[in-house]
Scaffold this motif. Structure first.
Motif, short mmCIF file in Angstrom:
data_model
loop_
_atom_site.label_atom_id
_atom_site.label_comp_id
_atom_site.label_asym_id
_atom_site.label_seq_id
_atom_site.Cartn_x
_atom_site.Cartn_y
_atom_site.Cartn_z
N UNK A 242 0.86 -1.19 0.00
CA UNK A 242 0.00 0.00 0.00
C UNK A 242 0.89 1.23 0.00
N UNK A 243 0.30 2.38 -0.32
CA UNK A 243 1.03 3.66 -0.34
C UNK A 243 0.63 4.52 0.85
N UNK A 244 1.62 5.15 1.48
CA UNK A 244 1.35 6.20 2.46
C UNK A 244 1.86 7.55 1.95
N UNK A 245 2.06 7.60 0.64
CA UNK A 245 2.46 8.85 0.00
C UNK A 245 1.64 9.01 -1.27
N UNK A 251 2.29 13.01 2.40
CA UNK A 251 1.75 11.95 3.26
C UNK A 251 0.27 11.71 2.99
N UNK A 252 -0.15 10.46 3.10
CA UNK A 252 -1.58 10.12 3.02
C UNK A 252 -1.81 8.86 3.85
N UNK A 253 -3.06 8.61 4.26
CA UNK A 253 -3.35 7.36 4.97
C UNK A 253 -3.12 6.19 4.02
N UNK A 254 -2.96 4.97 4.55
CA UNK A 254 -2.72 3.82 3.69
C UNK A 254 -3.78 3.71 2.60
N UNK A 282 2.88 -3.27 13.76
CA UNK A 282 3.75 -2.27 13.09
C UNK A 282 3.89 -2.70 11.64
N UNK A 283 3.51 -1.82 10.71
CA UNK A 283 3.68 -2.13 9.29
C UNK A 283 4.63 -1.10 8.68
N UNK A 284 5.64 -1.63 8.00
CA UNK A 284 6.71 -0.79 7.47
C UNK A 284 6.66 -0.80 5.95
N UNK A 285 6.10 0.28 5.36
CA UNK A 285 5.92 0.32 3.90
C UNK A 285 7.15 0.84 3.15
N UNK A 288 7.34 6.46 3.16
CA UNK A 288 6.74 7.06 4.37
C UNK A 288 6.50 6.00 5.44
N UNK A 289 5.51 6.23 6.31
CA UNK A 289 5.25 5.33 7.42
C UNK A 289 6.24 5.58 8.55
N UNK A 290 6.36 4.66 9.54
CA UNK A 290 5.61 3.41 9.69
C UNK A 290 4.13 3.62 9.99
N UNK A 291 3.37 2.55 9.78
CA UNK A 291 1.97 2.51 10.18
C UNK A 291 1.91 1.79 11.52
N UNK A 292 1.52 2.54 12.57
CA UNK A 292 1.44 1.97 13.92
C UNK A 292 0.19 2.53 14.61
N UNK A 293 -0.03 2.08 15.84
CA UNK A 293 -1.15 2.62 16.62
C UNK A 293 -2.27 1.61 16.74
#
Ligand SMILES: [Zn+2]
Length: 305
Positions: A242-245, A251-254, A282-285, A288-293
């Motif tokens: 997925x993209x977080x950019x 930046x953008x949400x996944x 924790x997802x490391x794309x 950008x990212x990481x996706x956490x929380x």
């Protein structure tokens, strides 16, 4: 793992044509039509027709250029370090410490200018043990040809053709991108991101063990896109699943990657759903990212919808 020691023999006939450059000019008719043919020529995407099987010489390292190409490694999970590269730091390369040994696996190879930064960062952990490409796109194999001076380069069998060939260009639909993005990306793929075709030394498939992680299949955006998954602390490295950019690096949400860049967008969404079903913490794309929380899974499910 399936050894590819026969690759030298397989590639030998085409190595003779190495040095000849194949060029593909993407649709820049508007630019040419307005008298800007030189600009159009400059944006031509050309790449050698076959990667060299021979190992390159080591990377020359100039500290100032290195700092320009990448930030210092950032710890993002137990034994996992992120190098944010590129001018606006959107290109992610991960160093994964080998359990019980010295050295790091390099996951994804970012853009070509990051090679020296990767080598120097890895040296602090005992050097590069192997380079695993999440997929074969230009901005993920970028530094890989240079890193072959130090270690084997691996990817999924379905990603070999792209890694050793066009880097994604043969199925992207660049005409579907807005003109400004098309021009920016045409230039960036050719001159900034892509290090060119890289010889793949070995392949890995779902279930193979890599540096304490296991390989998972996440195809769709690109053929043979693979992630690394570690169940004990629910960490996933996922490249461009997925993209977080967005297309301008903001930046953008996944979200599922842009259709123009996908082999199969429906399959890409299914892969995001598969990732969500692992319930990662924790997802490391790849950008950008990481996706956490607390809402990682919910965000992935939204991107897969
Ligand atoms: Zn990418």
């Amino acid at each position: 793992m399936q050894q590819r020691q026969d690759a030298g023999a397989r590639l030998r006939p085409s190595v003779e044509s190495h040095g000849k450059r194949r060029s593909t000019v993407l649709a820049f008719d508007g630019v040419r039509g307005s008298g800007g043919w030189q600009f159009g020529e400059a944006l031509a995407m050309s790449f050698p027709s076959a990667p060299s099987v021979a190992r390159p010489a080591g990377v020359r390292s100039r500290p100032r250029l290195r700092r320009l190409s990448s930030a210092a490694p950032e710890r993002v999970a137990d034994g996992v370090w992120l190098l944010r590269g590129g001018l606006v730091r959107t290109m992610n390369v991960y160093l994964v410490e080998e359990p019980g040994g010295s050295g790091v696996t390099v996951y994804d190879a970012g853009e070509k200018g990051m090679a020296a930064a990767i080598v120097v960062a890895a040296r602090g952990f005992g050097g590069i043990t192997r380079v695993v490409l999440g997929h074969g796109d230009t901005d993920h194999r970028g530094a890989a040809p240079a890193l072959r001076a130090y270690a084997d380069v691996l990817c999924h069998p379905d990603a070999v053709a792209q890694a050793e060939g066009s880097g994604g260009r043969d199925y992207w639909r660049m005409n579907d991108l807005p003109l400004d993005v098309r021009l920016l990306h045409g230039f960036s793929h050719r001159f900034v991101w892509d290090g060119g075709p890289v010889h793949i030394d070995d392949t890995v498939e779902e279930g193979d063990a890599i540096a304490g992680f296991e390989v998972i299949d996440l195809p769709g955006h690109a053929p043979g896109l693979i992630g690394l998954w570690r169940a004990r602390d629910r960490v996933a490295l996922v490249s461009d699943c997925f993209y977080m950019t967005d297309m301008h690096g903001r930046r953008q949400p996944p979200a599922v990657p842009l259709d123009a860049y996908n082999l199969d967008t429906a399959q890409a969404k299914r892969s995001i759903g598969k990732l969500a079903s692992l319930e990662p913490a924790i997802v490391l794309p790849g950008h950008r990212g990481p996706l956490t929380g607390p809402d990682v899974v919910a965000q992935l499910e939204a991107a897969a919808a």
